[in-house]
Design an enzyme around this catalytic site. Sequence first.
Site, short mmCIF file in Angstrom:
data_model
loop_
_atom_site.label_atom_id
_atom_site.label_comp_id
_atom_site.label_asym_id
_atom_site.label_seq_id
_atom_site.Cartn_x
_atom_site.Cartn_y
_atom_site.Cartn_z
CG ASP A 1 48.43 60.98 24.06
OD1 ASP A 1 47.36 61.39 23.58
OD2 ASP A 1 49.34 61.75 24.39
CG ASP B 1 46.52 63.88 20.15
OD1 ASP B 1 45.99 64.88 20.66
OD2 ASP B 1 47.18 63.05 20.79
#
Length: 182
Positions: free
Chosen positions: A114, A130
């Site tokens: 991330d 995401d």
Amino acid sequence: MLVAVAAFVLAADILTKAVVVAHLRPDQPVHLLGNVFEFWLTRNPGAAFNVGTGETAVFTIIAFGVIVYIARTARKLYSAGWAIALGLLLGGAMGNLGDRIFRAPGLFRGDVVDWIGVVPRYYPIFNLADSAIVCGGILTVILALRGHHLDGTRTVEGARGAEGARGAEGARGDESAGPAEQ
């Protein structure tokens, strides 16, 4: 269209994660637009907000399930809106699944990379996969609420809304009502 959207999402996710891993350090975020956005390398063994950090295998199984479901559903797909929505979901699921399969700490237990942060930290740090999953989910809800079906047809009640459907039922009911009820 579904395959093209999924391929674009997957390629963009893989490319951006490769650049982030090569150029960012976990302890040195890069600030953009003042302090509105940060690019910050993190590795997430769980889901959003680090939920289920010990359940990486479960998320791997869920991603496989989503991919299989979309692949089976694609045969019945004749709606451009649904093709885009499912393409976003498929590409996002495949992007994060790739991390879970190939990244440390091991096969099918890997941490997802991330790297996009919104300041102040009301949201978790996320990645392009995401984002695609969230956008695909929102589009899915919109299509369903508006009465769009996978086969390209549209439910009239979904397009008119619940009030229009009740009005149509009331009109049919008036024909059989007695004189005192009309």
